[in-house]
Design a protein around this motif. Structure first.
Motif, PDB file in Angstrom:
ATOM      1  N   PRO A  87      52.977  40.014  37.698  1.00  0.00           N
ATOM      2  CA  PRO A  87      52.871  41.014  38.781  1.00  0.00           C
ATOM      3  C   PRO A  87      51.849  40.578  39.818  1.00  0.00           C
ATOM      4  O   PRO A  87      50.855  39.920  39.493  1.00  0.00           O
ATOM      5  CB  PRO A  87      52.388  42.268  38.040  1.00  0.00           C
ATOM      6  N   THR A  88      52.099  40.948  41.066  1.00  0.00           N
ATOM      7  CA  THR A  88      51.144  40.680  42.138  1.00  0.00           C
ATOM      8  C   THR A  88      50.763  41.993  42.811  1.00  0.00           C
ATOM      9  O   THR A  88      51.610  42.874  43.018  1.00  0.00           O
ATOM     10  CB  THR A  88      51.705  39.706  43.191  1.00  0.00           C
ATOM     11  N   PHE A  89      49.490  42.107  43.141  1.00  0.00           N
ATOM     12  CA  PHE A  89      48.968  43.311  43.760  1.00  0.00           C
ATOM     13  C   PHE A  89      49.589  43.524  45.134  1.00  0.00           C
ATOM     14  O   PHE A  89      49.749  42.584  45.918  1.00  0.00           O
ATOM     15  CB  PHE A  89      47.454  43.193  43.873  1.00  0.00           C
ATOM     16  N   GLN A 144      56.455  42.114  17.730  1.00  0.00           N
ATOM     17  CA  GLN A 144      55.583  41.480  18.704  1.00  0.00           C
ATOM     18  C   GLN A 144      56.358  40.572  19.671  1.00  0.00           C
ATOM     19  O   GLN A 144      55.759  39.935  20.536  1.00  0.00           O
ATOM     20  CB  GLN A 144      54.480  40.685  18.002  1.00  0.00           C
ATOM     21  N   THR A 145      57.670  40.570  19.548  1.00  0.00           N
ATOM     22  CA  THR A 145      58.509  39.904  20.541  1.00  0.00           C
ATOM     23  C   THR A 145      58.338  40.620  21.872  1.00  0.00           C
ATOM     24  O   THR A 145      58.571  41.829  21.970  1.00  0.00           O
ATOM     25  CB  THR A 145      59.980  39.938  20.111  1.00  0.00           C
ATOM     26  N   SER A 146      57.908  39.887  22.880  1.00  0.00           N
ATOM     27  CA  SER A 146      57.573  40.517  24.159  1.00  0.00           C
ATOM     28  C   SER A 146      57.230  39.423  25.170  1.00  0.00           C
ATOM     29  O   SER A 146      57.196  38.243  24.849  1.00  0.00           O
ATOM     30  CB  SER A 146      56.377  41.456  23.975  1.00  0.00           C
ATOM     31  N   VAL A 147      56.965  39.862  26.388  1.00  0.00           N
ATOM     32  CA  VAL A 147      56.383  38.970  27.394  1.00  0.00           C
ATOM     33  C   VAL A 147      54.918  39.352  27.528  1.00  0.00           C
ATOM     34  O   VAL A 147      54.603  40.527  27.738  1.00  0.00           O
ATOM     35  CB  VAL A 147      57.102  39.076  28.749  1.00  0.00           C
ATOM     36  N   TYR A 148      54.052  38.375  27.412  1.00  0.00           N
ATOM     37  CA  TYR A 148      52.618  38.618  27.418  1.00  0.00           C
ATOM     38  C   TYR A 148      52.008  38.110  28.730  1.00  0.00           C
ATOM     39  O   TYR A 148      52.230  36.974  29.129  1.00  0.00           O
ATOM     40  CB  TYR A 148      51.953  37.915  26.233  1.00  0.00           C
ATOM     41  N   PHE A 149      51.242  38.980  29.362  1.00  0.00           N
ATOM     42  CA  PHE A 149      50.579  38.625  30.606  1.00  0.00           C
ATOM     43  C   PHE A 149      49.069  38.705  30.432  1.00  0.00           C
ATOM     44  O   PHE A 149      48.548  39.686  29.911  1.00  0.00           O
ATOM     45  CB  PHE A 149      50.999  39.557  31.745  1.00  0.00           C
ATOM     46  N   CYS A 150      48.411  37.671  30.924  1.00  0.00           N
ATOM     47  CA  CYS A 150      46.965  37.666  31.024  1.00  0.00           C
ATOM     48  C   CYS A 150      46.596  38.006  32.462  1.00  0.00           C
ATOM     49  O   CYS A 150      47.330  37.647  33.403  1.00  0.00           O
ATOM     50  CB  CYS A 150      46.437  36.279  30.645  1.00  0.00           C
ATOM     51  N   ALA A 151      45.500  38.702  32.649  1.00  0.00           N
ATOM     52  CA  ALA A 151      45.060  39.076  33.992  1.00  0.00           C
ATOM     53  C   ALA A 151      43.546  39.003  34.063  1.00  0.00           C
ATOM     54  O   ALA A 151      42.855  38.996  33.032  1.00  0.00           O
ATOM     55  CB  ALA A 151      45.540  40.482  34.350  1.00  0.00           C
ATOM     56  N   SER A 152      43.039  38.948  35.280  1.00  0.00           N
ATOM     57  CA  SER A 152      41.593  38.961  35.463  1.00  0.00           C
ATOM     58  C   SER A 152      41.251  39.762  36.708  1.00  0.00           C
ATOM     59  O   SER A 152      42.097  39.957  37.590  1.00  0.00           O
ATOM     60  CB  SER A 152      41.040  37.533  35.596  1.00  0.00           C
ATOM     61  N   SER A 153      40.031  40.239  36.754  1.00  0.00           N
ATOM     62  CA  SER A 153      39.546  40.925  37.949  1.00  0.00           C
ATOM     63  C   SER A 153      38.057  40.661  38.090  1.00  0.00           C
ATOM     64  O   SER A 153      37.352  40.426  37.116  1.00  0.00           O
ATOM     65  CB  SER A 153      39.822  42.433  37.891  1.00  0.00           C
ATOM     66  N   ALA A 154      37.596  40.729  39.341  1.00  0.00           N
ATOM     67  CA  ALA A 154      36.176  40.463  39.587  1.00  0.00           C
ATOM     68  C   ALA A 154      35.305  41.500  38.890  1.00  0.00           C
ATOM     69  O   ALA A 154      34.260  41.184  38.325  1.00  0.00           O
ATOM     70  CB  ALA A 154      35.905  40.442  41.092  1.00  0.00           C
ATOM     71  N   LEU A 155      35.767  42.765  38.944  1.00  0.00           N
ATOM     72  CA  LEU A 155      35.044  43.845  38.293  1.00  0.00           C
ATOM     73  C   LEU A 155      35.991  44.562  37.348  1.00  0.00           C
ATOM     74  O   LEU A 155      37.181  44.661  37.624  1.00  0.00           O
ATOM     75  CB  LEU A 155      34.503  44.836  39.327  1.00  0.00           C
ATOM     76  N   GLU A 188      41.371  44.985  42.005  1.00  0.00           N
ATOM     77  CA  GLU A 188      42.677  44.357  41.894  1.00  0.00           C
ATOM     78  C   GLU A 188      42.669  43.353  40.760  1.00  0.00           C
ATOM     79  O   GLU A 188      41.747  42.557  40.635  1.00  0.00           O
ATOM     80  CB  GLU A 188      42.996  43.644  43.201  1.00  0.00           C
ATOM     81  N   GLN A 189      43.704  43.404  39.926  1.00  0.00           N
ATOM     82  CA  GLN A 189      43.847  42.441  38.847  1.00  0.00           C
ATOM     83  C   GLN A 189      44.846  41.357  39.257  1.00  0.00           C
ATOM     84  O   GLN A 189      45.887  41.657  39.837  1.00  0.00           O
ATOM     85  CB  GLN A 189      44.323  43.126  37.562  1.00  0.00           C
ATOM     86  N   PHE A 190      44.509  40.120  38.933  1.00  0.00           N
ATOM     87  CA  PHE A 190      45.372  38.980  39.202  1.00  0.00           C
ATOM     88  C   PHE A 190      46.030  38.570  37.897  1.00  0.00           C
ATOM     89  O   PHE A 190      45.344  38.408  36.879  1.00  0.00           O
ATOM     90  CB  PHE A 190      44.566  37.813  39.767  1.00  0.00           C
TER      91      PHE A 190
END
Lengths: 114, 113
Positions: free
Chosen positions: A44-46, B85-96, B101-103
């Motif tokens: 996903p993108t913001f 646990q079959t799924s699509v897994y996404f990792c994300a990060s954010s400054a705070l 906003e999460q990337f």
């Protein structure tokens, strides 16, 4: 029980017309809301966000409206373009507290027809 | 690299096996997250880390563990995989944590048989 709900799994719109994607929430503590767009096989993108102190935020073709009394937000895309075809997720968070997490809705697949 | 990378892109795994999904970010973001995406359920938070050295449980943490030894890496481990646990897994990060906003990374498609 889902705290953020997107009741329309899919939406089709003609190119050039307005797309309106809706999102409802149940937790009155949510005070920050975001929309994300997701293409197949990508993360996903913001897209756009809004704080609960506002009722509208605009960024180019994208506008988000927040109705706190109804616990409802919507994303308007005008004019819609074929490249906007994607899954749109709304998300909400509570800005206070030690673990400020995003709660996502289930997503709406938008198809913009040429 | 720029942004968030995840490895592997996809994996088929036998039930009962151990698996670690890797996530690396180069944005020096403090907070990192692991989500799973399932049809009709959207993205659900598994674990998060507000800063290096700390982790917390999300909405669906059972069967998963994480570690945050440094700012850049946030691996997710399935100690003994099960078909659910079959799924699509996404990792994300954010400054705070949380509000910002999460990337997101490109995702890992995991199939447990």
């Amino acid at each position: 029980d889902q705290q953020v709900k997107q009741n329309s799994p899919s939406l089709s719109v003609q190119e050039g017309r307005i797309s309106i994607l809706n999102c409802d929430y149940t937790n009155s503590m949510f005070d920050y809301f975001l929309w994300y767009k997701k293409y197949p096989a990508e993360g996903p993108t913001f897209l756009i966000s809004i704080s609960s102190i506002k009722d509208k935020n605009e960024d180019g073709r994208f506008t988000v409206f927040l109705n706190k009394s109804a616990k409802h937000l919507s994303l308007h895309i005008v004019p819609s373009q074929p490249g906007d075809s994607a899954v749109y997720f709304c998300a909400a968070s509570i800005s206070s507290g030690s673990a400020r997490q995003l709660t996502f809705g289930s997503g709406t697949q938008l198809t913009v027809l040429p | 690299i720029a942004g968030i990378t995840q490895a592997p892109t996809s994996q088929i795994l036998a039930a009962g096996r151990r698996m670690t999904l890797r996530c690396t970010q180069d944005m020096r973001h403090n907070a990192m997250y692991w989500y799973r995406q399932d049809l009709g359920l959207g993205l659900r938070l598994i674990h998060y880390s507000n800063t290096a050295g700390t982790t917390g449980k999300g909405e669906v943490p059972d069967g998963y563990s994480v570690s945050r030894a440094n700012t850049d890496d946030f691996p997710l481990t399935l100690a003994s995989a099960v078909p659910s646990q079959t799924s699509v897994y996404f990792c994300a990060s954010s400054a705070l944590p949380g509000r910002d906003e999460q990337f997101f990374g490109p995702g890992t498609r995991l199939t447990v048989l």
